[in-house]
Scaffold this motif. Structure first.
Motif, mmCIF file in Angstrom:
data_model
loop_
_atom_site.group_PDB
_atom_site.id
_atom_site.type_symbol
_atom_site.label_atom_id
_atom_site.label_comp_id
_atom_site.label_asym_id
_atom_site.label_seq_id
_atom_site.Cartn_x
_atom_site.Cartn_y
_atom_site.Cartn_z
ATOM 1 N N LEU A 216 0.526 -1.156 -0.152
ATOM 2 C CA LEU A 216 -0.318 -0.322 0.028
ATOM 3 C C LEU A 216 1.016 0.945 0.126
ATOM 4 O O LEU A 216 2.076 1.218 0.803
ATOM 5 C CB LEU A 216 -1.156 0.384 1.345
ATOM 6 C CG LEU A 216 -1.663 1.412 1.686
ATOM 7 C CD1 LEU A 216 -2.660 1.213 -0.157
ATOM 8 C CD2 LEU A 216 -2.402 0.933 3.170
ATOM 9 N N ILE A 217 0.682 1.793 -1.021
ATOM 10 C CA ILE A 217 1.530 3.090 -1.026
ATOM 11 C C ILE A 217 0.307 4.041 -1.358
ATOM 12 O O ILE A 217 -0.086 4.318 -2.071
ATOM 13 C CB ILE A 217 2.303 3.520 -2.358
ATOM 14 C CG1 ILE A 217 3.727 1.824 -2.630
ATOM 15 C CG2 ILE A 217 2.939 4.458 -2.209
ATOM 16 C CD1 ILE A 217 3.626 2.031 -1.474
ATOM 17 N N ALA A 218 0.584 5.629 0.384
ATOM 18 C CA ALA A 218 -0.881 6.038 -0.335
ATOM 19 C C ALA A 218 -0.662 7.700 0.680
ATOM 20 O O ALA A 218 -0.166 7.421 1.565
ATOM 21 C CB ALA A 218 -2.031 5.548 0.215
ATOM 22 N N MET A 219 -0.736 8.739 -0.549
ATOM 23 C CA MET A 219 -0.928 9.929 0.662
ATOM 24 C C MET A 219 1.081 10.506 1.043
ATOM 25 O O MET A 219 1.072 11.047 1.504
ATOM 26 C CB MET A 219 -1.883 9.976 1.326
ATOM 27 C CG MET A 219 -3.216 9.783 1.131
ATOM 28 S SD MET A 219 -4.541 10.235 2.932
ATOM 29 C CE MET A 219 -4.529 8.452 3.633
ATOM 30 N N ASN A 220 1.877 10.033 0.109
ATOM 31 C CA ASN A 220 2.539 10.368 0.413
ATOM 32 C C ASN A 220 3.531 11.239 -0.982
ATOM 33 O O ASN A 220 2.392 11.358 -2.124
ATOM 34 C CB ASN A 220 3.970 9.405 -0.140
ATOM 35 C CG ASN A 220 3.261 8.238 1.042
ATOM 36 O OD1 ASN A 220 3.969 8.223 2.397
ATOM 37 N ND2 ASN A 220 2.507 7.146 0.303
ATOM 38 N N VAL A 221 4.339 12.348 -0.236
ATOM 39 C CA VAL A 221 4.301 13.490 -0.892
ATOM 40 C C VAL A 221 6.481 13.113 -1.709
ATOM 41 O O VAL A 221 7.057 13.881 -1.741
ATOM 42 C CB VAL A 221 4.721 14.592 -0.852
ATOM 43 C CG1 VAL A 221 3.341 14.955 -0.975
ATOM 44 C CG2 VAL A 221 4.766 14.583 0.452
ATOM 45 N N PHE A 222 6.822 12.463 -1.117
ATOM 46 C CA PHE A 222 8.338 11.509 -1.483
ATOM 47 C C PHE A 222 8.388 11.768 -3.058
ATOM 48 O O PHE A 222 7.124 11.149 -3.497
ATOM 49 C CB PHE A 222 9.134 10.530 -1.154
ATOM 50 C CG PHE A 222 8.395 9.098 -1.145
ATOM 51 C CD1 PHE A 222 7.462 8.533 -2.095
ATOM 52 C CD2 PHE A 222 7.467 9.024 0.097
ATOM 53 C CE1 PHE A 222 7.771 7.369 -2.277
ATOM 54 C CE2 PHE A 222 6.957 7.765 0.065
ATOM 55 C CZ PHE A 222 6.672 6.753 -1.116
ATOM 56 N N THR A 223 9.337 11.364 -3.659
ATOM 57 C CA THR A 223 9.286 12.012 -5.236
ATOM 58 C C THR A 223 9.435 10.451 -5.846
ATOM 59 O O THR A 223 8.802 10.048 -6.883
ATOM 60 C CB THR A 223 10.644 12.702 -6.038
ATOM 61 O OG1 THR A 223 10.708 13.531 -5.576
ATOM 62 C CG2 THR A 223 10.884 12.813 -7.061
ATOM 63 N N ALA A 224 10.216 9.878 -5.395
ATOM 64 C CA ALA A 224 10.440 8.076 -5.971
ATOM 65 C C ALA A 224 10.769 6.948 -5.062
ATOM 66 O O ALA A 224 10.884 7.403 -4.033
ATOM 67 C CB ALA A 224 12.292 8.431 -6.604
#
Length: 336
Positions: A67-75
């Motif tokens: 699950l990858i959600a609501m993050n703001v990292f680039t990569a």
């Protein structure tokens, strides 16, 4: 010699988090630093753009879901992940779930998924949606990676839907100044320009806010390769227009037109600096499109008492017919 594989426990929190973003990161680092196989689910939620996630690159396998959600990292540095087993699903059917990884109020966002080595999702589907700057995901053959042929990957409203172009591995709104936008295999990408990058600029005359090239607009033509419309050179442009508070044009600035290769409309020169004896500033001009016309669209060269060598140009080959040529009353050929 025994090779030890580092195992670590996954989580089952979904979108529920405790503590602030810094606490989230510290927990993630503690759980997965040097980890190779996640026994359970890998949930990465609400991680800030300032955090270093390089410790995730050791992960080779996840037994549950990601699950990858609501993050703001680039990569997302999961470039060594090869298998998602899908022994557990997110929302009852997804082994890979990627959602809302951007901040609408800043430029910070997930731009590349980084799953370069992922070859198998043994059970469960793929859901990747509303990641405003995430590119490439719709070019991946997810059906080849998903083991269950009954499932369709849900990949929509990501980077391409938000009018982004791909610059190297990132999505950007526009190519940098030294690159141009081209389309390859259905993707808009940025490629380095061979020489000066194409640049289209608004012209003068009919349909333009400018009547003539003058000191108030000459700098807008810097590095232009294509003029959208016409170019007019009138006496009020070169010598100034006191009624509109426009000063005389510095003749040296006319050299900006050396980059122009195409004019879509017409070229109208009624006034020119006295010390400039030719139109060499247009030495790279290849096409005058004539989409809009001046003087019925003819090649009209008249009343230029010192203009020589017109006979050296094969005008008939450049124009549609001889009727379009009106060349007269210039300096006699015998006096050139």
């Amino acid at each position: 010699m025994t090779v030890t594989t580092m195992l670590c426990a996954g989580t089952l929190n979904g979108l529920s988090v405790t503590g602030d973003a810094q606490h989230q990161y510290q927990t993630l680092h503690k759980m997965y630093n040097n980890c190779e196989i996640v026994m359970g689910n890998l949930e990465i939620v609400l991680i800030d753009h300032t955090q270093d996630l390089s410790f995730l690159q050791t992960i080779r396998e996840v037994t549950g879901y990601i699950l990858i959600a609501m993050n703001v990292f680039t990569a997302l540095p999961l470039q060594n992940l090869r298998v998602i087993r899908g022994t557990q699903f997110y929302e009852d059917k997804f082994a890979l779930f990627v959602l809302l990884n951007y901040n609408p109020n800043t430029t910070h966002a997930l731009r590349q998924l980084g799953l370069n080595q992922l070859t198998e999702i043994l059970a469960g589907g793929v859901y990747i949606e509303k990641n405003a700057q995430l590119c490439h995901v719709d070019t991946v053959e997810w059906r080849d990676i998903m083991r269950d042929p009954r499932l369709e990957p849900l990949v929509r409203d990501n980077g391409r839907a938000y009018n982004f172009v791909v610059d190297q591995s990132s999505c950007v709104r526009a190519c940098p100044n030294d690159k141009m936008e081209v389309e390859k295999n259905g993707l808009k990408i940025c490629e380095p320009c061979a020489g000066l990058c194409p640049k289209a600029c608004e012209g003068t005359g009919a349909g333009s806010k400018y009547q003539t090239v003058d000191s108030s607009n000459i700098d807008t033509f810097i590095n232009c390769t294509k003029i959208l419309g016409n170019l007019d050179f009138l006496i009020t442009g070169l010598e100034g227009d006191p009624w509109r508070n426009i000063s005389a044009l510095d003749p040296e600035k006319l050299n900006v037109f050396r980059t122009v290769r195409e004019i879509t409309g017409y070229l109208n020169i009624q006034s020119w600096p006295k010390h400039m004896h030719n139109f060499s500033v247009f030495s790279n001009l290849e096409t005058i499109g004539g989409r809009s016309l001046y003087n019925a669209g003819r090649v009209y060269i008249t009343e230029n008492r010192r203009l020589c060598f017109l006979h050296t140009v094969h005008w008939a080959a450049l124009s549609r017919s001889r009727a379009d040529l009106d060349i007269r009353n210039n300096r006699p050929r015998s006096k050139c």
